[in-house]
Design a protein around this motif. Structure first.
Motif, PDB file in Angstrom:
ATOM      1  N   MET B  20       0.837  -1.208   0.000  1.00  0.00           N
ATOM      2  CA  MET B  20       0.000   0.000   0.000  1.00  0.00           C
ATOM      3  C   MET B  20       0.869   1.254   0.000  1.00  0.00           C
ATOM      4  N   VAL B  21       1.979   1.194   0.760  1.00  0.00           N
ATOM      5  CA  VAL B  21       2.880   2.357   0.767  1.00  0.00           C
ATOM      6  C   VAL B  21       3.450   2.575  -0.642  1.00  0.00           C
ATOM      7  N   LEU B  22       3.865   1.479  -1.287  1.00  0.00           N
ATOM      8  CA  LEU B  22       4.416   1.601  -2.640  1.00  0.00           C
ATOM      9  C   LEU B  22       3.393   2.186  -3.605  1.00  0.00           C
ATOM     10  N   LEU B  23       2.140   1.761  -3.417  1.00  0.00           N
ATOM     11  CA  LEU B  23       1.077   2.277  -4.269  1.00  0.00           C
ATOM     12  C   LEU B  23       0.938   3.785  -4.105  1.00  0.00           C
ATOM     13  N   MET B  24       1.023   4.212  -2.845  1.00  0.00           N
ATOM     14  CA  MET B  24       0.929   5.655  -2.572  1.00  0.00           C
ATOM     15  C   MET B  24       2.103   6.392  -3.209  1.00  0.00           C
ATOM     16  N   ILE B  25       3.325   5.816  -3.044  1.00  0.00           N
ATOM     17  CA  ILE B  25       4.498   6.467  -3.642  1.00  0.00           C
ATOM     18  C   ILE B  25       4.287   6.606  -5.138  1.00  0.00           C
ATOM     19  N   GLY B  26       3.834   5.507  -5.762  1.00  0.00           N
ATOM     20  CA  GLY B  26       3.620   5.530  -7.207  1.00  0.00           C
ATOM     21  C   GLY B  26       2.596   6.563  -7.621  1.00  0.00           C
ATOM     22  N   GLY B  32       7.205   8.767 -13.293  1.00  0.00           N
ATOM     23  CA  GLY B  32       8.638   8.586 -13.118  1.00  0.00           C
ATOM     24  C   GLY B  32       9.023   7.686 -11.957  1.00  0.00           C
ATOM     25  N   SER B  33       8.009   7.136 -11.231  1.00  0.00           N
ATOM     26  CA  SER B  33       8.321   6.438  -9.994  1.00  0.00           C
ATOM     27  C   SER B  33       8.623   4.965 -10.203  1.00  0.00           C
ATOM     28  N   THR B  34       8.559   4.488 -11.459  1.00  0.00           N
ATOM     29  CA  THR B  34       8.676   3.042 -11.686  1.00  0.00           C
ATOM     30  C   THR B  34       9.958   2.470 -11.108  1.00  0.00           C
ATOM     31  N   ARG B  35      11.062   3.177 -11.307  1.00  0.00           N
ATOM     32  CA  ARG B  35      12.350   2.653 -10.837  1.00  0.00           C
ATOM     33  C   ARG B  35      12.388   2.525  -9.322  1.00  0.00           C
ATOM     34  N   ILE B  36      11.912   3.589  -8.639  1.00  0.00           N
ATOM     35  CA  ILE B  36      11.915   3.574  -7.174  1.00  0.00           C
ATOM     36  C   ILE B  36      11.027   2.444  -6.670  1.00  0.00           C
ATOM     37  N   VAL B  37       9.809   2.370  -7.240  1.00  0.00           N
ATOM     38  CA  VAL B  37       8.859   1.370  -6.748  1.00  0.00           C
ATOM     39  C   VAL B  37       9.397  -0.034  -7.009  1.00  0.00           C
ATOM     40  N   GLY B  39      12.584  -0.992  -7.234  1.00  0.00           N
ATOM     41  CA  GLY B  39      13.652  -1.276  -6.290  1.00  0.00           C
ATOM     42  C   GLY B  39      13.117  -1.552  -4.900  1.00  0.00           C
ATOM     43  N   LEU B  40      12.175  -0.715  -4.452  1.00  0.00           N
ATOM     44  CA  LEU B  40      11.637  -0.894  -3.106  1.00  0.00           C
ATOM     45  C   LEU B  40      10.875  -2.205  -2.986  1.00  0.00           C
ATOM     46  N   SER B  41      10.179  -2.616  -4.063  1.00  0.00           N
ATOM     47  CA  SER B  41       9.408  -3.855  -3.938  1.00  0.00           C
ATOM     48  C   SER B  41      10.333  -5.057  -3.844  1.00  0.00           C
ATOM     49  N   VAL B  42      11.462  -5.029  -4.558  1.00  0.00           N
ATOM     50  CA  VAL B  42      12.424  -6.123  -4.402  1.00  0.00           C
ATOM     51  C   VAL B  42      12.956  -6.131  -2.975  1.00  0.00           C
ATOM     52  N   ALA B  43      13.244  -4.931  -2.424  1.00  0.00           N
ATOM     53  CA  ALA B  43      13.731  -4.853  -1.052  1.00  0.00           C
ATOM     54  C   ALA B  43      12.696  -5.387  -0.068  1.00  0.00           C
ATOM     55  N   LEU B  44      11.431  -5.069  -0.336  1.00  0.00           N
ATOM     56  CA  LEU B  44      10.316  -5.526   0.513  1.00  0.00           C
ATOM     57  C   LEU B  44      10.289  -7.048   0.574  1.00  0.00           C
ATOM     58  N   LEU B  45      10.378  -7.673  -0.625  1.00  0.00           N
ATOM     59  CA  LEU B  45      10.326  -9.138  -0.687  1.00  0.00           C
ATOM     60  C   LEU B  45      11.557  -9.733  -0.013  1.00  0.00           C
ATOM     61  N   ALA B  46      12.731  -9.115  -0.259  1.00  0.00           N
ATOM     62  CA  ALA B  46      13.963  -9.657   0.321  1.00  0.00           C
ATOM     63  C   ALA B  46      13.910  -9.581   1.842  1.00  0.00           C
ATOM     64  N   LEU B  47      13.426  -8.445   2.373  1.00  0.00           N
ATOM     65  CA  LEU B  47      13.357  -8.310   3.828  1.00  0.00           C
ATOM     66  C   LEU B  47      12.396  -9.327   4.425  1.00  0.00           C
ATOM     67  N   PRO B 105       5.211  -3.897 -10.326  1.00  0.00           N
ATOM     68  CA  PRO B 105       5.807  -4.499  -9.123  1.00  0.00           C
ATOM     69  C   PRO B 105       4.850  -4.564  -7.946  1.00  0.00           C
ATOM     70  N   VAL B 106       3.952  -3.567  -7.838  1.00  0.00           N
ATOM     71  CA  VAL B 106       3.011  -3.594  -6.711  1.00  0.00           C
ATOM     72  C   VAL B 106       2.086  -4.797  -6.833  1.00  0.00           C
ATOM     73  N   LEU B 107       1.623  -5.063  -8.064  1.00  0.00           N
ATOM     74  CA  LEU B 107       0.745  -6.218  -8.257  1.00  0.00           C
ATOM     75  C   LEU B 107       1.497  -7.518  -7.977  1.00  0.00           C
ATOM     76  N   ILE B 108       2.791  -7.565  -8.329  1.00  0.00           N
ATOM     77  CA  ILE B 108       3.547  -8.790  -8.034  1.00  0.00           C
ATOM     78  C   ILE B 108       3.680  -8.974  -6.522  1.00  0.00           C
ATOM     79  N   VAL B 109       3.911  -7.869  -5.805  1.00  0.00           N
ATOM     80  CA  VAL B 109       3.995  -7.983  -4.342  1.00  0.00           C
ATOM     81  C   VAL B 109       2.665  -8.486  -3.782  1.00  0.00           C
ATOM     82  N   LEU B 110       1.548  -7.969  -4.311  1.00  0.00           N
ATOM     83  CA  LEU B 110       0.245  -8.406  -3.798  1.00  0.00           C
ATOM     84  C   LEU B 110      -0.012  -9.871  -4.156  1.00  0.00           C
TER      85      LEU B 110
END
Lengths: 204, 475
Positions: B20-26, B32-37, B39-47, B105-110
């Motif tokens: 949800m946070v990533l969705l808000m950022i996007g 232009g937020s695709t790269r940030i989102v 990267g963050l989603s990969v970090a989310l999954l890794a954590l 990436p947000v849909l993949i996280v979901l």
């Protein structure tokens, strides 16, 4: 045979008949209207079993929202349903066979529940007892305590559905003129009105 | 009032909140937020994966609807790795093919969140909700390239057939609930072992298994697989082939060993049939394919058949074989898709098998790695794929399923033909125009996957221990 049984047969007959008419009627708008009739009768059946909350939800949600949406779709999309149904007879044999198989399965399964005395005994009693509390209170009690996990998961599923609808349909068109409210509000007489002296008989 | 043990569902809550946070950022940053989102989603999954690895806690939460045990831990880590790698592999493709959208990436996280719930499901309702959460996100991802006719067709086809399978699963679940009076797996198993397996319950079991077989694309519920694999954008196909398969297989294992344990003889017949049909179709139907994505689709159908051989054994060795198979399958598949994503000429992506011809001369390193992966997929010793097949067949033979094992080995030999054909095309055919250099993220994935496959024999002991430890959950 009590009044309840009489109403049960009335609702059940109309439900099945209108469900049949949904697929049999030639006009898609009539189909949707028959669907609404089927929903109303199903709500009646719920009412007979004492599930008044489900009955009303069925009418509010399915008739009020879903069926009306169906009606919109049917009227707005220019789909030729008569043409779609042309191959109907062609698929009748295989469809019929599948239908008969499903019917036999249903008879087996439902028959087993009548024959099998244990089937009724394993059924879990509703908590709390429905005689003590109203059904909306019972659902509310469970939904927000014991089933909160499932409730939240359903919420996330709806969120995904929403994101999906936006991803697949929203497009930002650049060739459309849009209203700019800030500009409109910031306009004042100085820049919007110019005074011209018009000589008589000449125009601007 | 008791507060549920939320800590057990920590990774799920983390992913849900993070998505949800990533969705808000996007939404707030915009295009232009695709790269940030990403990267963050990969970090989310890794954590999330690290958290599961670091805190080995087990137990049940939410009145038994959610369970965390060694099996769930292993499968969740696997799913998270699969999803994270799939997102990372899509970066270059998304930039070049113009489908950079932050929702992807947000849909993949979901979807991954849904998969984690499937792995941990200990109740029919959790199972269904997890499955729907995953599927709904996957339907959208399949159609995400909405300007492409094939992508939208893939999404629509997946959606319609997926809805049908969900219907079957629900019908089965309602029958099971009706005849046992429980939705929790323990309750179902207890009711079955005291009351016996009635006819209605058996029908319920069949429908539930049909619904689950659709999700792992086992024959006869495989029809959607080749079309969806071919139509969806390639990074999406890479995602579909890895993580969801692992999650669905984990869920199938838990359903048959958790809820339907007393009906083992009944489900064994069904799983045996599905395994034979999948292995056979996977072996024969892939022979005539010219598109490498379609080939991988049939290959995945066949591999699911081999994995089910282990499940059909119905023993601890069988489950540990399936777990091992899924680990190795995921490693090989991700590597193979890293190669497919690198099949790119100056004028765009290509996906025909003939485009690989003479790769050994234009790009020797990629050809070598792909050769290792193809040998491994075919099951040639001493590569990883051989050990995966070896353990499931060993378990089947220990359980006395000789016919199934013989059919499996024959299917494996037939299947080897089309994998070896790719090797032959790469090494002995006339070279075509070479591919553009591989992106660095694809190089890393391919390297890790190739090395894992090649030197699996060195880590075979610890890997088997991990799988056995996970399988012990059910016995």
């Amino acid at each position: 045979m009590g009044v309840a049984a009489l109403f049960f047969y009335l609702f059940a007959t109309v439900t099945v008949a209108s469900a049949f008419m949904v697929i049999a009627s030639r006009n898609p708008v009539h189909s949707v209207l028959f669907l609404i009739l089927a929903f109303f009768n199903a709500a009646g059946l719920f009412m007979l079993t004492g599930a008044e909350f489900l009955a009303l939800i069925l009418i509010v949600v399915y008739v009020g929202a879903v069926a009306v949406l169906f009606l919109f779709v049917v009227m707005m999309l220019d789909v030729d349903f008569a043409e779609m149904r042309e191959g109907f007879l062609q698929y009748l044999p295989i469809g019929g066979i599948i239908g008969i198989i499903l019917l036999v399965e249903l008879i087996f399964v439902l028959g087993a529940s009548f024959v099998d005395p244990q089937a009724a005994s394993v059924a879990v009693q509703p908590i709390p007892d429905l005689a003590e509390t109203s059904n909306i209170k019972a659902i509310g009690d469970l939904l927000y305590t014991r089933y909160i996990f499932f409730f939240q998961l359903s919420g996330i599923i709806l969120l995904i559905a929403m994101i999906g609808a936006i991803v697949l349909t929203l497009s930002h068109r650049t060739d459309v003129k849009r209203q700019n409210i800030a500009d409109q509000v910031a306009r004042d007489p100085e820049e919007a009105i110019t005074m011209h002296k018009v000589k008589p008989g000449e125009g601007i | 009032m008791d507060i549920p043990n939320l800590w057990l569902a920590g990774p799920e809550l983390w992913l849900a909140g993070g998505a949800m946070v990533l969705l808000m950022i996007g939404v707030f940053i915009g295009e232009g937020s695709t790269r940030i989102v990403t990267g963050l989603s990969v970090a989310l999954l890794a954590l999330a994966a690290i958290a599961i690895f670091w805190f080995p806690q087990t137990g049940e939460a939410f009145h038994g609807a959610f369970v965390m045990d060694p099996f769930a831990r292993l499968m969740k880590i696997l799913v998270l790795i699969g999803a994270g790698v799939a997102i990372a592999m899509s970066v270059g493709f998304a930039r070049r093919e113009n489908f950079a959208r932050f929702e992807y990436p947000v849909l993949i996280v979901l979807a991954t969140l849904g998969m984690l719930l499937m792995v941990s499901a200990n109740d029919m309702i959790t199972l269904y909700l997890g499955l729907e959460m995953q599927s709904l996100a996957l339907y959208v991802i399949a159609a995400i390239n909405r300007d492409s006719l094939r992508s939208t067709e893939a999404g629509l086809k997946y959606f319609v057939l997926g809805a049908l399978s969900s219907g079957m699963l629900l019908y089965g679940s309602s029958l099971v609930y009706g005849f046992t009076g429980h939705t929790g797996f323990e309750g179902i198993a207890a009711s079955m072992s005291s009351g016996g397996v009635s006819l209605g319950l058996l029908f319920g079991l069949v429908f539930v298994l049909a619904g689950l077989a659709f999700k792992i694309s086992a024959v006869p519920f495989h029809m959607w697989t080749p079309d969806v694999y071919e139509g969806a954008p390639t990074p999406v196909t890479a995602f579909f082939a890895a993580a969801p398969k692992v999650a669905a297989m984990a869920m199938l294992i838990r359903v048959v060993h958790g809820a339907f344990e007393p009906a083992t003889t009944e489900w064994q017949q069904i799983i045996t049939f599905i395994a034979i049909a999948s292995m056979g179709l996977g072996a024969f139907a892939a022979i005539g394919q010219t598109n490498i994505k379609r080939l991988m689709a049939y290959s995945s159908i066949g591999h699911m058949g081999f994995a089910l051989v282990g499940l059909a054994a119905g023993s601890q060795a069988g489950v540990s074989g399936v777990v091992l198979y899924m680990i190795i399958y995921m490693a090989m598949t991700l590597g193979a898709f890293a190669c497919i994503l690198a099949m790119r000429r100056a004028d765009g992506m290509v996906e025909n098998i003939s485009d690989l011809s003479g790769l050994s001369r234009t790009n020797p390193m990629m050809a070598l790695m792909l050769t290792v992966l193809m040998f491994s997929l075919a099951g040639i010793p001493p590569l990883a794929g051989f050990w995966a097949k070896y353990f499931v067949f060993l378990a089947a033979i220990q359980s006395g399923l000789y016919v199934l094992s013989v059919i499996g080995v024959i299917a494996s030999v037939i299947g080897a033909y089309y994998y070896l054909r790719i090797v032959k095309i790469m090494w002995f055919d006339e070279p075509e125009q070479g591919f553009v250099p591989m992106a660095s993220e694809l190089r890393v994935v391919l390297g890790v996957s190739g090395l894992f496959t090649l030197f699996y024999v060195l880590i075979a002991g610890p890997m088997s221990d991990i799988a056995t430890n996970a399988a012990r959950t059910f016995f």
